[in-house]
Design an enzyme around this catalytic site. Structure first.
Site, PDB file in Angstrom:
ATOM      1  N   LYS A 146       0.765  -1.120  -0.198  1.00 41.00           N
ATOM      2  CA  LYS A 146      -0.016   0.203   0.088  1.00 41.00           C
ATOM      3  C   LYS A 146       0.830   1.172   0.002  1.00 41.00           C
ATOM      4  O   LYS A 146       1.569   1.568   1.042  1.00 41.00           O
ATOM      5  CB  LYS A 146      -0.822  -0.014   1.280  1.00 41.00           C
ATOM      6  CG  LYS A 146      -1.852   1.099   1.271  1.00 41.00           C
ATOM      7  CD  LYS A 146      -2.288   1.964   2.343  1.00 41.00           C
ATOM      8  CE  LYS A 146      -1.728   3.130   2.584  1.00 41.00           C
ATOM      9  NZ  LYS A 146      -1.932   4.298   1.604  1.00 41.00           N
TER      10      LYS A 146
ATOM     11  N   GLU B 187      10.107   2.516  10.377  1.00 45.16           N
ATOM     12  CA  GLU B 187      10.918   3.694  10.334  1.00 45.16           C
ATOM     13  C   GLU B 187      10.427   4.706  10.299  1.00 45.16           C
ATOM     14  O   GLU B 187       9.216   5.258   9.753  1.00 45.16           O
ATOM     15  CB  GLU B 187      11.533   3.575   8.740  1.00 45.16           C
ATOM     16  CG  GLU B 187      12.643   2.257   8.536  1.00 45.16           C
ATOM     17  CD  GLU B 187      13.763   2.558   9.338  1.00 45.16           C
ATOM     18  OE1 GLU B 187      14.020   3.614   9.737  1.00 45.16           O
ATOM     19  OE2 GLU B 187      14.503   1.652   9.316  1.00 45.16           O
TER      20      GLU B 187
ATOM     21  N   CYS C 115      13.282  11.827   6.268  1.00 46.12           N
ATOM     22  CA  CYS C 115      13.385  11.511   7.699  1.00 46.12           C
ATOM     23  C   CYS C 115      14.883  11.796   8.260  1.00 46.12           C
ATOM     24  O   CYS C 115      15.050  11.857   9.318  1.00 46.12           O
ATOM     25  CB  CYS C 115      12.930   9.954   8.022  1.00 46.12           C
ATOM     26  SG  CYS C 115      13.610   8.850   6.627  1.00 46.12           S
TER      27      CYS C 115
ATOM     28  N   GLU D 228       9.689  16.640  15.230  1.00 50.03           N
ATOM     29  CA  GLU D 228       9.973  16.656  13.642  1.00 50.03           C
ATOM     30  C   GLU D 228       8.880  17.334  13.092  1.00 50.03           C
ATOM     31  O   GLU D 228       7.740  17.373  12.966  1.00 50.03           O
ATOM     32  CB  GLU D 228       9.732  15.270  13.091  1.00 50.03           C
ATOM     33  CG  GLU D 228      10.224  14.865  11.655  1.00 50.03           C
ATOM     34  CD  GLU D 228      10.167  13.590  11.235  1.00 50.03           C
ATOM     35  OE1 GLU D 228       9.162  12.975  11.345  1.00 50.03           O
ATOM     36  OE2 GLU D 228      11.024  13.224  10.648  1.00 50.03           O
TER      37      GLU D 228
HETATM   38  P1  ADP Z   1       2.773  11.144   6.736  1.00 49.60           P
HETATM   39  O1  ADP Z   1       2.578  12.228   7.886  1.00 49.60           O
HETATM   40  O2  ADP Z   1       4.205  11.085   6.006  1.00 49.60           O
HETATM   41  O3  ADP Z   1       1.648  11.003   5.700  1.00 49.60           O
HETATM   42  P2  ADP Z   1       1.754   8.563   7.771  1.00 49.60           P
HETATM   43  O4  ADP Z   1       2.517   7.879   8.770  1.00 49.60           O
HETATM   44  O5  ADP Z   1       0.518   8.960   7.911  1.00 49.60           O
HETATM   45  O6  ADP Z   1       2.924   9.632   7.375  1.00 49.60           O
HETATM   46  O7  ADP Z   1       1.581   7.808   6.504  1.00 49.60           O
HETATM   47  C1  ADP Z   1       2.572   7.020   6.169  1.00 49.60           C
HETATM   48  C2  ADP Z   1       1.764   5.851   5.594  1.00 49.60           C
HETATM   49  O8  ADP Z   1       0.911   5.221   6.457  1.00 49.60           O
HETATM   50  C3  ADP Z   1       0.886   5.913   4.525  1.00 49.60           C
HETATM   51  O9  ADP Z   1       0.999   5.067   3.258  1.00 49.60           O
HETATM   52  C4  ADP Z   1      -0.410   5.996   5.072  1.00 49.60           C
HETATM   53  O10 ADP Z   1      -1.608   5.844   4.250  1.00 49.60           O
HETATM   54  C5  ADP Z   1      -0.504   4.883   5.951  1.00 49.60           C
HETATM   55  N1  ADP Z   1      -1.359   4.951   7.049  1.00 49.60           N
HETATM   56  C6  ADP Z   1      -1.740   6.015   7.802  1.00 49.60           C
HETATM   57  N2  ADP Z   1      -2.528   5.634   8.535  1.00 49.60           N
HETATM   58  C7  ADP Z   1      -2.537   4.505   9.003  1.00 49.60           C
HETATM   59  C8  ADP Z   1      -2.923   3.349   9.785  1.00 49.60           C
HETATM   60  N3  ADP Z   1      -3.799   3.726  10.742  1.00 49.60           N
HETATM   61  N4  ADP Z   1      -2.599   1.910   9.655  1.00 49.60           N
HETATM   62  C9  ADP Z   1      -1.820   1.734   8.579  1.00 49.60           C
HETATM   63  N5  ADP Z   1      -1.435   2.464   7.940  1.00 49.60           N
HETATM   64  C10 ADP Z   1      -1.519   3.974   7.807  1.00 49.60           C
END
Ligand code: ADP
Length: 494
Positions: free
Chosen positions: A175, A250, A284, A385
């Site tokens: 995903k 990460e 990061c 961050e």
């Molecule tokens: P950013 O702030 O960089 O968008 P996120 O941690 O929200 O960071 O997103 C990183 C990845 O995690 C994306 O692919 C996002 O769709 C996914 N993501 C967001 N929420 C969830 C969740 N509850 N469970 C699993 N994956 C998630």
């Protein structure tokens, strides 16, 4: 009418079961819709996990060197499509073409590196404690792996996981981030062309809270690799902990560059400009703290200010641009919130601190490179961050003081020191609490064959990149072969 893209599940390109889509927009010009991608459901993830489980049965039987050959072919296709992929990535992610070419190159390097590791999937043999008995241990695949990736390295981060994971014999449900779905689909296309069998790699687009969460929770998915925010990573880790799944995290960083009085000032200046404002600070490993020795503080700030104000901000698709847009509105709002907080806490903003809105820039999420001085280590902008072009400058009095400040945050990803004193450099290598330390180089610049990851709240002890990534993507099988012809009891018949 925007082009419609699909998921790839069980070897078939298909819409989401919801029939719904989401828009992929250009962050440098939000009026430009780059494509419509499937807003997928839990059912789509379920179909992908079942397909990946089925494909695992035969994929794990293919010899690792042959699996590596598919990565090699994928790398060759990436070489031939490098320019095209870079252009796609810049349009959906914003960073300048020179950087997106580098992102694709990292994927190519990872492909060739992993291809050759297929021939070196070493286990180890040890003597047995008993006579006429042999002990061997092998690396074996885990099974179906879930991969959840962010938008800032849309090709490099997926390849850091998919290539070694495939060579190790695993299958994937992938995903990608909602902001960079197109680059992810190109990677899938490349692997199909390279000969990857159906079901081995499945891509499911959609919202993190739906698709990401479903991947984390699915019982057929035995390991999850996540790169993203600390907040989301902790949610993923909690679920994986409850379900006894392997998880590689990460997450955040608050990386510091130290400049000592004996440093080559021009070199240190080039380092911080690239470390803090490359990828618009959205790495990061970006330099978000500059720790300057008091003896050179004022002079260095003067030099830095002059150079920062010359950085060319704009649409990354135009050659010569150095600072592209912020990825989306939410992220720019976040940066604005931190800048306001920095000012409120008493730090002094000497440049930037506002949107860049001249001409065409007003149609994108642009923000000026920003520098705060008089930052104290306890301030929020020195600890959290920000993930944007915001640099916090902290004054230090000695090497020990600089290292103490560097270590005084919850994160521990990357770090850097500029000095000509070899003793100071080695002390920094020893004492800085970080997964990566650069000497006389900026905090960014990981290479594909080196372990990548951080200590403390940055991760959970795993590493991507280099040989270390195989520790995440394999399990150990220990084999005892007794050729004595009689019962030998370990620890008893000694
Ligand atoms: P950013 O702030 O960089 O968008 P996120 O941690 O929200 O960071 O997103 C990183 C990845 O995690 C994306 O692919 C996002 O769709 C996914 N993501 C967001 N929420 C969830 C969740 N509850 N469970 C699993 N994956 C998630």
């Amino acid at each position: 009418m925007a082009q419609k893209f699909q998921n790839y599940i069980a070897g078939v390109w298909a819409d989401s079961s919801s029939g719904q889509t989401f828009e992929n927009r250009n962050p440098a010009n939000w009026d430009e819709i780059l494509g419509l991608f499937p807003l997928s459901t839990i059912e789509d993830v379920d179909r992908a996990a079942i397909a990946a489980r089925e494909a695992f049965k035969s994929w794990k039987l293919i010899p690792a060197p042959a699996r590596g050959e598919i990565c090699r072919k994928a790398g060759e296709i990436m070489v031939s499509r490098k320019e095209e992929i870079a252009a796609i990535m810049t349009r959906e992610m914003g960073k300048p073409l020179s950087e997106t070419r580098g992102d694709v190159q990292e994927g190519i390097d990872t492909a060739f590196y992993c291809a050759s590791e297929g021939r070196r999937m070493f286990g180890y043999n040890t003597p047995s404690e008993l006579q006429n008995k042999m002990n061997l241990s092998f690396r074996i695949p885990i099974g179906v792996c879930g991969l959840i990736t962010p938008w800032n390295f849309p090709m490099a981060i997926p390849t850091w996981n998919i290539f070694p994971g495939l060579v190790a014999g695993n299958t994937f449900v992938f995903k990608p981030a909602e902001d960079t779905p197109h680059t992810a689909n190109v990677l899938v296309e490349i692997l199909i062309e390279a000969g990857l069998p159906k079901g081995v790699l499945n891509i499911v687009h959609g919202a993190g809270e739906v698709v990401g969460a479903a991947i984390t929770e699915h019982s057929l998915i035995r390991a999850v690799s996540f790169t993203g925010s600390t907040k989301t990573g902790q949610i993923v880790a909690q679920t994986c902990g409850k379900l006894t799944k392997h998880v590689c995290l990460e997450m955040g960083g608050k990386n510091a560059q130290i400049v000592m009085p004996d440093a080559d000032m021009e070199l240190a200046l080039n380092g911080v400009l690239w470390g803090a404002f490359g990828t618009t600070g959205q790495r990061c490993t970006a330099t978000s703290r500059l720790i300057l020795h008091q003896d050179i503080h004022d002079k260095f700030i003067e030099m830095l200010l002059e150079r920062v104000q010359k950085l060319k901000i704009g649409n990354g698709s135009n050659e010569g641009i150095e600072v592209g847009p912020i990825i989306n509105k939410g992220q720019r709002d976040n940066i604005e919130r931190y800048v306001a907080l920095g000012k409120k806490e008493g730090a002094v903003c000497i440049t930037g601190g506002e949107r860049a809105e001249d001409g065409d820039l007003k149609n994108g999420w642009f923000y000026k490179p920003t520098i705060f001085i008089n930052v104290l280590p306890k301030m929020t902008i020195a600890n959290e961050e920000i993930f944007g072009p915001v640099l916090s400058v902290i004054k230090c009095t000695s090497l020990e003081n600089a290292i103490e400040i560097t270590n005084g945050v919850i994160y521990g990803l990357s770090s850097s020191i500029y000095t000509k004193d070899i003793n100071a450099a080695f002390l920094a290598v020893r004492d800085i609490e970080a997964g990566i330390t650069y000497i006389n180089a900026p905090t960014i610049g990981a290479e594909a064959h080196m372990p990548f990851g951080g200590v403390k709240a940055t991760g959970n002890g795993h590493r991507e990149g280099g040989w270390a990534v195989f520790d995440f993507y394999t399990e150990w099988k220990s084999v005892y072969i007794d050729y004595s012809g009689h019962l030998q009891r370990a620890q008893i018949d000694i």
